[in-house]
Design a protein around this motif. Structure first.
Motif, PDB file in Angstrom:
ATOM      1  N   THR A  73       0.848  -1.189   0.000  1.00 40.65           N
ATOM      2  CA  THR A  73       0.000   0.000   0.000  1.00 40.65           C
ATOM      3  C   THR A  73       0.885   1.240   0.000  1.00 40.65           C
ATOM      4  O   THR A  73       1.788   1.373   0.848  1.00 40.65           O
ATOM      5  N   VAL A  74       0.600   2.140  -0.931  1.00 45.01           N
ATOM      6  CA  VAL A  74       1.392   3.368  -1.086  1.00 45.01           C
ATOM      7  C   VAL A  74       0.450   4.552  -0.931  1.00 45.01           C
ATOM      8  O   VAL A  74      -0.620   4.601  -1.539  1.00 45.01           O
ATOM      9  N   GLN A  75       0.856   5.511  -0.108  1.00 43.11           N
ATOM     10  CA  GLN A  75       0.049   6.691   0.148  1.00 43.11           C
ATOM     11  C   GLN A  75       0.115   7.661  -1.042  1.00 43.11           C
ATOM     12  O   GLN A  75       1.035   7.598  -1.856  1.00 43.11           O
ATOM     13  N   PRO A  76      -0.873   8.573  -1.141  1.00 46.02           N
ATOM     14  CA  PRO A  76      -0.885   9.525  -2.264  1.00 46.02           C
ATOM     15  C   PRO A  76       0.387  10.371  -2.303  1.00 46.02           C
ATOM     16  O   PRO A  76       0.864  10.868  -1.271  1.00 46.02           O
ATOM     17  N   GLY A  77       0.944  10.513  -3.498  1.00 42.77           N
ATOM     18  CA  GLY A  77       2.138  11.323  -3.683  1.00 42.77           C
ATOM     19  C   GLY A  77       3.410  10.722  -3.130  1.00 42.77           C
ATOM     20  O   GLY A  77       4.454  11.391  -3.128  1.00 42.77           O
ATOM     21  N   ARG A  78       3.387   9.471  -2.696  1.00 40.09           N
ATOM     22  CA  ARG A  78       4.570   8.824  -2.126  1.00 40.09           C
ATOM     23  C   ARG A  78       5.056   7.716  -3.037  1.00 40.09           C
ATOM     24  O   ARG A  78       4.351   7.252  -3.936  1.00 40.09           O
ATOM     25  N   ARG A  79       6.310   7.294  -2.800  1.00 37.22           N
ATOM     26  CA  ARG A  79       6.922   6.205  -3.559  1.00 37.22           C
ATOM     27  C   ARG A  79       7.434   5.153  -2.603  1.00 37.22           C
ATOM     28  O   ARG A  79       7.988   5.481  -1.542  1.00 37.22           O
ATOM     29  N   ALA A  80       7.236   3.905  -3.005  1.00 33.55           N
ATOM     30  CA  ALA A  80       7.767   2.785  -2.223  1.00 33.55           C
ATOM     31  C   ALA A  80       8.833   2.085  -3.054  1.00 33.55           C
ATOM     32  O   ALA A  80       8.575   1.694  -4.194  1.00 33.55           O
ATOM     33  N   ASP A  81      10.034   1.949  -2.498  1.00 39.20           N
ATOM     34  CA  ASP A  81      11.126   1.226  -3.149  1.00 39.20           C
ATOM     35  C   ASP A  81      11.107  -0.205  -2.619  1.00 39.20           C
ATOM     36  O   ASP A  81      11.603  -0.485  -1.522  1.00 39.20           O
ATOM     37  N   ILE A  82      10.531  -1.080  -3.417  1.00 41.91           N
ATOM     38  CA  ILE A  82      10.221  -2.442  -2.974  1.00 41.91           C
ATOM     39  C   ILE A  82      11.362  -3.372  -3.382  1.00 41.91           C
ATOM     40  O   ILE A  82      11.707  -3.456  -4.562  1.00 41.91           O
ATOM     41  N   PRO A  83      11.967  -4.082  -2.435  1.00 41.77           N
ATOM     42  CA  PRO A  83      13.060  -4.991  -2.791  1.00 41.77           C
ATOM     43  C   PRO A  83      12.526  -6.304  -3.372  1.00 41.77           C
ATOM     44  O   PRO A  83      11.426  -6.763  -3.041  1.00 41.77           O
ATOM     45  N   PHE A  84      13.327  -6.895  -4.240  1.00 41.90           N
ATOM     46  CA  PHE A  84      13.042  -8.228  -4.780  1.00 41.90           C
ATOM     47  C   PHE A  84      14.374  -8.928  -5.022  1.00 41.90           C
ATOM     48  O   PHE A  84      15.429  -8.278  -5.096  1.00 41.90           O
ATOM     49  N   ARG A  85      14.299 -10.238  -5.174  1.00 38.20           N
ATOM     50  CA  ARG A  85      15.508 -11.026  -5.373  1.00 38.20           C
ATOM     51  C   ARG A  85      15.328 -11.905  -6.606  1.00 38.20           C
ATOM     52  O   ARG A  85      14.310 -12.589  -6.742  1.00 38.20           O
ATOM     53  N   LEU A  86      16.321 -11.844  -7.479  1.00 34.12           N
ATOM     54  CA  LEU A  86      16.329 -12.662  -8.693  1.00 34.12           C
ATOM     55  C   LEU A  86      17.373 -13.760  -8.533  1.00 34.12           C
ATOM     56  O   LEU A  86      18.570 -13.478  -8.363  1.00 34.12           O
ATOM     57  N   THR A  87      16.933 -15.012  -8.581  1.00 30.39           N
ATOM     58  CA  THR A  87      17.818 -16.168  -8.420  1.00 30.39           C
ATOM     59  C   THR A  87      17.750 -17.013  -9.679  1.00 30.39           C
ATOM     60  O   THR A  87      16.676 -17.477 -10.072  1.00 30.39           O
ATOM     61  N   VAL A  88      18.901 -17.235 -10.315  1.00 30.95           N
ATOM     62  CA  VAL A  88      18.970 -18.009 -11.557  1.00 30.95           C
ATOM     63  C   VAL A  88      19.116 -19.484 -11.195  1.00 30.95           C
ATOM     64  O   VAL A  88      20.041 -19.854 -10.460  1.00 30.95           O
ATOM     65  N   PRO A  89      18.255 -20.342 -11.679  1.00 32.20           N
ATOM     66  CA  PRO A  89      18.407 -21.775 -11.390  1.00 32.20           C
ATOM     67  C   PRO A  89      19.711 -22.325 -11.965  1.00 32.20           C
ATOM     68  O   PRO A  89      20.249 -21.807 -12.949  1.00 32.20           O
ATOM     69  N   ARG A  90      20.193 -23.396 -11.369  1.00 34.90           N
ATOM     70  CA  ARG A  90      21.440 -23.984 -11.846  1.00 34.90           C
ATOM     71  C   ARG A  90      21.287 -24.662 -13.207  1.00 34.90           C
ATOM     72  O   ARG A  90      22.276 -24.844 -13.916  1.00 34.90           O
ATOM     73  N   ASN A  91      20.067 -25.035 -13.538  1.00 38.80           N
ATOM     74  CA  ASN A  91      19.857 -25.667 -14.836  1.00 38.80           C
ATOM     75  C   ASN A  91      19.300 -24.697 -15.884  1.00 38.80           C
ATOM     76  O   ASN A  91      18.747 -25.116 -16.898  1.00 38.80           O
ATOM     77  N   ALA A  92      19.451 -23.378 -15.634  1.00 45.51           N
ATOM     78  CA  ALA A  92      18.949 -22.385 -16.585  1.00 45.51           C
ATOM     79  C   ALA A  92      19.731 -22.459 -17.887  1.00 45.51           C
ATOM     80  O   ALA A  92      20.955 -22.639 -17.890  1.00 45.51           O
ATOM     81  N   THR A  93      19.043 -22.336 -18.985  1.00 44.18           N
ATOM     82  CA  THR A  93      19.688 -22.403 -20.307  1.00 44.18           C
ATOM     83  C   THR A  93      20.415 -21.099 -20.599  1.00 44.18           C
ATOM     84  O   THR A  93      19.969 -20.019 -20.201  1.00 44.18           O
TER      85      THR A  93
END
Length: 387
Positions: free
Chosen positions: A139-159
Motif C-alpha cells: 500500500t502506497v500513500q498519495p504522492g509517495r513512492r515505495a522502493d520495494i526490494p526483490f531477489r532474482l535467483t537463476v536456477p542452476r539448470n537455466a539455459t
C-alpha cells in the motif's frame, strides 16, 4: 418630382402602460404552465466536469534503496546459480491510497512485434518465476513512492542466453461495462527485466516462408504492385533485431526494384514476426523473383545477412497474343506466295530419231501394195534391161 430619401431620425419608442405589462406577464405565466419545466437538454450549459479526483495513476521504474537510479530497465548478466537483490520504485500519483500487487512475470513478442507480458491468469515459467518479492501486496500513500526490494535467483539448470520478463505493479478495481455488467479490472504497469545467462550464445534468424503476389497489368508496358509477405523467426537463444528489404529481379537477375530497409521489431528467442512489403511500379517481365534480404543484429553485434527468394509468373498475355497474331499473319502470307505446282517446260528439244523399218516403203502400185525401192534380179541372174 422630388426624390424620397430614408429618414435619419430614429422612431420614437412607445413605453407600454401598466395594463400592457400586466397582460404580458399573465401570458408568460400561462405559457409556462402549459409547456411545463424546460427539458434537460434545454438547460443552460454547465461547465465541463473536472478530472476525476479519484483517478488511479501510478508509475513503476527501476530503483534502489534510496530511490530511482536512472535506469530504464533491469539488465543483468548472471551465471546459473547466481542471485541478485534489487529494488523497484512504485509511485502513487493519485490522491488516495493505492494497494498494489507486486510480482514478476515472463515477456513475449506479439504477432505484430510488440513487447508484452503474460496476463495475470498465466503463471510465469521463466525469469518471472525466478523473481521473488518479500510480499505480494503493498500500500502506497498519495504522492509517495515505495522502493520495494526483490531477489532474482537463476536456477542452476537455466539455459544460456536471454531471458526476458518484467516486475509488475498492478491495481485491481471493480468496474461496470457499457451494458451494466460488473467486472474486475486489472491495471498493470511494469519495468522490463533483461537477463543474459552465461554460456554458449547462439544468435540465429530464419526466414521461414516467402509469398509473392502480382496482378499482371493488361498493358504490356504498364506497371503493377508486387506484394511480398515473409515470416521471420528468432531461432537462436538471444534477442535480435535489424532491418529487412526486398529486391525484385527479372529474367537473368536484372534488378527491377528495391525497397528501402525497414526496422524489424525486437524478437525474443523463439518469437516470430510476419512482414508484408508492397513494391510499386514493377513491370510484367515474364518471371519475377523477390529476394528477402535481412541484416539481423543483436544487442552486441551484427549478424551475417540472411536471404530467401520466391518467384511468380508475370506473363504479359496481351503482348504474347499480339506476337502470336503477327507470326500467324507472316506464315499465311509466305504460304500464299509459294507456287502450287511446277509449270511444263517450253524450250524446244532435239527431234526424236526414228528407227529404220525392215522393209522401206516404196511407191504404191495399183493395188495399193508398196513396191520396194530396189528390185531383186530375176531368177536367171540377168539383169533386166531395155531391148
Amino acid at each position: 418630382m422630388p426624390l424620397l430619401t430614408p429618414s435619419t431620425r430614429s422612431p420614437r419608442r412607445r413605453t407600454p402602460g401598466p395594463a400592457a405589462r400586466f397582460g404580458a406577464a399573465l401570458a408568460a405565466a400561462l405559457l409556462a404552465v402549459l409547456l411545463g419545466p424546460p427539458a434537460a437538454g434545454e438547460a443552460a450549459p454547465r461547465p465541463a466536469p473536472s478530472a476525476d479526483p479519484g483517478a488511479v495513476r501510478w508509475a513503476v521504474q527501476p530503483s534502489g534503496p534510496g530511490g530511482p537510479t536512472g535506469r530504464n530497465y533491469f539488465t543483468y548478466d548472471l551465471a546459473p546459480g547466481d542471485s541478485v537483490t534489487d529494488h523497484v520504485g512504485v509511485t502513487n500519483l493519485g490522491d488516495r491510497p493505492l494497494t498494489f500487487a507486486v510480482y514478476g512475470t515472463d515477456a513475449y513478442t506479439t504477432t505484430d512485434g510488440a513487447f508484452a507480458l503474460l496476463p495475470s491468469d498465466r503463471a510465469a515459467t521463466d525469469v518471472g518465476a525466478w523473481i521473488g518479492v518479500e510480499r505480494r501486496s503493498w500500500t502506497v500513500q498519495p504522492g509517495r513512492r515505495a522502493d520495494i526490494p526483490f531477489r532474482l535467483t537463476v536456477p542452476r539448470n537455466a539455459t544460456p542466453g536471454d531471458h526476458t520478463g518484467g516486475v509488475i505493479a498492478a491495481v485491481a478495481q471493480d468496474g461496470v461495462t457499457a451494458d451494466g455488467q460488473r467486472v474486475r479490472l486489472d491495471q498493470r504497469i511494469a519495468a522490463r527485466v533483461y537477463l543474459r545467462v552465461a554460456g554458449e550464445v547462439r544468435p540465429a534468424v530464419t526466414v521461414e516462408s516467402v509469398r509473392v503476389g502480382y496482378d499482371t497489368p493488361l498493358n504490356p508496358i504498364g506497371r503493377a504492385d508486387l506484394t511480398v509477405t515473409y515470416r521471420i523467426r528468432n531461432s537462436g537463444n538471444v534477442r535480435v533485431g535489424g532491418t529487412g528489404a526486398v529486391v525484385v529481379a527479372g529474367p537473368g537477375g536484372w534488378t527491377l526494384s528495391r525497397t528501402s530497409p525497414v526496422d524489424l521489431p525486437e524478437l525474443l528467442p523463439g518469437a516470430e514476426f510476419t512482414v508484408t512489403e508492397r513494391v510499386t511500379g514493377v513491370p510484367p517481365a515474364l518471371r519475377l523473383t523477390a529476394t528477402v534480404d535481412l541484416a539481423p543484429t543483436t544487442v552486441d553485434t551484427a549478424l551475417p545477412p540472411v536471404q530467401r527468394t520466391a518467384s511468380v509468373w508475370a506473363t504479359p498475355w496481351l503482348l504474347i497474343a499480339a506476337l502470336a497474331a503477327a507470326g500467324a499473319w507472316l506464315y499465311l502470307r509466305r504460304r500464299r506466295r509459294r507456287p502450287t505446282s511446277a509449270a511444263p517446260s517450253t524450250t524446244p528439244g532435239p527431234a526424236p530419231v526414228s528407227e529404220p523399218s525392215a522393209a522401206p516403203a516404196g511407191p504404191a502400185d495399183a493395188s495399193g501394195a508398196s513396191v520396194a525401192g530396189t528390185a531383186e534380179p530375176p531368177a536367171g541372174g540377168a539383169a533386166a534391161g531395155a531391148r
